[in-house]
Scaffold this motif. Sequence first.
Motif, short mmCIF file in Angstrom:
data_model
loop_
_atom_site.label_atom_id
_atom_site.label_comp_id
_atom_site.label_asym_id
_atom_site.label_seq_id
_atom_site.Cartn_x
_atom_site.Cartn_y
_atom_site.Cartn_z
N LEU A 158 15.89 -27.17 14.78
CA LEU A 158 15.25 -27.35 16.08
C LEU A 158 16.33 -27.73 17.10
O LEU A 158 17.14 -28.61 16.85
N GLY A 159 16.34 -27.04 18.22
CA GLY A 159 17.26 -27.39 19.31
C GLY A 159 18.71 -27.17 19.00
O GLY A 159 19.49 -28.12 19.02
N TYR A 160 19.10 -25.94 18.73
CA TYR A 160 20.51 -25.60 18.47
C TYR A 160 21.12 -26.50 17.40
O TYR A 160 22.18 -27.08 17.58
N ASP A 161 20.45 -26.67 16.30
CA ASP A 161 20.99 -27.42 15.16
C ASP A 161 21.05 -28.93 15.41
O ASP A 161 21.76 -29.64 14.73
N LEU A 162 20.31 -29.44 16.41
CA LEU A 162 20.30 -30.88 16.66
C LEU A 162 19.44 -31.62 15.65
O LEU A 162 19.70 -32.76 15.31
N LEU A 163 18.39 -30.97 15.16
CA LEU A 163 17.48 -31.59 14.21
C LEU A 163 17.24 -30.62 13.06
O LEU A 163 16.79 -29.49 13.27
N LYS A 164 17.58 -31.07 11.85
CA LYS A 164 17.36 -30.24 10.66
C LYS A 164 16.22 -30.84 9.86
O LYS A 164 16.24 -32.02 9.54
N LEU A 165 15.24 -30.01 9.56
CA LEU A 165 14.13 -30.43 8.70
C LEU A 165 14.28 -29.74 7.36
O LEU A 165 14.14 -28.52 7.26
N ALA A 166 14.60 -30.51 6.33
CA ALA A 166 14.71 -29.95 4.99
C ALA A 166 13.29 -29.72 4.47
O ALA A 166 12.55 -30.67 4.21
N THR A 167 12.90 -28.47 4.36
CA THR A 167 11.54 -28.10 4.01
C THR A 167 11.52 -27.45 2.63
O THR A 167 12.35 -26.58 2.36
N THR A 168 10.59 -27.88 1.79
CA THR A 168 10.47 -27.34 0.44
C THR A 168 9.04 -26.91 0.20
O THR A 168 8.11 -27.68 0.41
N LEU A 169 8.87 -25.68 -0.24
CA LEU A 169 7.60 -25.17 -0.70
C LEU A 169 7.75 -24.97 -2.20
O LEU A 169 8.65 -24.25 -2.64
N GLY A 170 6.91 -25.63 -2.98
CA GLY A 170 7.11 -25.59 -4.42
C GLY A 170 5.85 -25.32 -5.21
O GLY A 170 4.72 -25.46 -4.71
N TYR A 171 6.06 -24.92 -6.45
CA TYR A 171 5.00 -24.74 -7.43
C TYR A 171 5.45 -25.41 -8.72
O TYR A 171 6.58 -25.21 -9.18
N ALA A 172 4.57 -26.24 -9.30
CA ALA A 172 4.87 -26.91 -10.57
C ALA A 172 3.70 -26.76 -11.52
O ALA A 172 2.53 -26.76 -11.09
N HIS A 173 4.00 -26.62 -12.79
CA HIS A 173 2.97 -26.50 -13.83
C HIS A 173 3.25 -27.55 -14.90
O HIS A 173 4.34 -27.57 -15.49
N GLY A 174 2.29 -28.45 -15.12
CA GLY A 174 2.39 -29.44 -16.19
C GLY A 174 2.04 -28.81 -17.51
O GLY A 174 0.95 -28.24 -17.66
N LEU A 175 2.93 -28.87 -18.49
CA LEU A 175 2.76 -28.18 -19.76
C LEU A 175 1.97 -28.97 -20.79
O LEU A 175 1.51 -28.41 -21.78
N ASP A 176 1.82 -30.29 -20.58
CA ASP A 176 1.16 -31.13 -21.57
C ASP A 176 -0.16 -31.67 -21.03
O ASP A 176 -0.52 -31.44 -19.87
N GLN A 177 -0.87 -32.44 -21.87
CA GLN A 177 -2.15 -33.00 -21.47
C GLN A 177 -1.99 -33.84 -20.21
O GLN A 177 -1.06 -34.64 -20.10
N GLY A 178 -2.89 -33.66 -19.26
CA GLY A 178 -2.81 -34.35 -17.97
C GLY A 178 -2.05 -33.55 -16.93
O GLY A 178 -2.06 -33.91 -15.75
N GLY A 179 -1.39 -32.48 -17.35
CA GLY A 179 -0.64 -31.64 -16.42
C GLY A 179 -1.57 -30.75 -15.62
O GLY A 179 -2.72 -30.52 -16.00
N GLU A 180 -1.07 -30.26 -14.52
CA GLU A 180 -1.85 -29.39 -13.65
C GLU A 180 -0.94 -28.44 -12.91
O GLU A 180 0.27 -28.63 -12.88
N ASP A 181 -1.54 -27.42 -12.33
CA ASP A 181 -0.82 -26.52 -11.45
C ASP A 181 -0.87 -27.10 -10.05
O ASP A 181 -1.95 -27.45 -9.57
N ARG A 182 0.29 -27.21 -9.41
CA ARG A 182 0.34 -27.81 -8.08
C ARG A 182 1.21 -26.95 -7.18
O ARG A 182 2.30 -26.54 -7.54
N ILE A 183 0.71 -26.70 -5.98
CA ILE A 183 1.50 -26.10 -4.90
C ILE A 183 1.68 -27.20 -3.88
O ILE A 183 0.72 -27.89 -3.52
#
Length: 189
Positions: A158-183
């Motif tokens: 934002l604004g010629y590199d004055l403000l950098k927002l580190a943005t992450t879009l992720g997907y995770a899958h829990g493989l064991d009991q209690g795990g879930e698919d999360r975006i």
Amino acid sequence: GRRVQLLGESYDQLGGSDYSGKTSSLDWNEYIALGDNHALHFRLLHAQGDAGIRPYRLGGVSETLSKIGGETGLGRRDFPLRGYSSGLAGLSGSNMGLLTAEWDIPLGYHYDGWFVPPLGIGRQSLSLFVDSGDAWNQGEAIEYKTGAGMEWNIEALLGYDLLKLATTLGYAHGLDQGGEDRIYLRVVL
């Protein structure tokens, strides 16, 4: 590169604390360059404490840091275990172990801007990860839970590199009991 952090904490030295006892932790991080800006990151985190300490908790997608915890690591009790919700009863205790393996793959460096005011995109990368961890109390069985997934990391400029927002879009899958698919979406200044 390598980063190793050893911490020791003691509660209730002055009296009046809600918690008492001692805890110590080892946080070992190894970074291996693979060429073409690819990198492997391995993390081993182990903590053990007395029964009266504030418990360690695993789950969620990001570390919860207080101002002092972000600088020193002191008081840090919440650690990510992607693919599992934070607050699960089986992932809380006075002892904790966490293993992470992550492969970071660069996708490009743009640094181009559009619009007025200027908005742009900086570095982009893809991360493939596996997390495995558990938290337990003295005398309880240790049952590591494993999650795997991927994250798309992008710098929003934002604004010629004055403000950098580190943005992450992720997907995770829990493989064991209690795990879930999360975006999930995570934005850090």
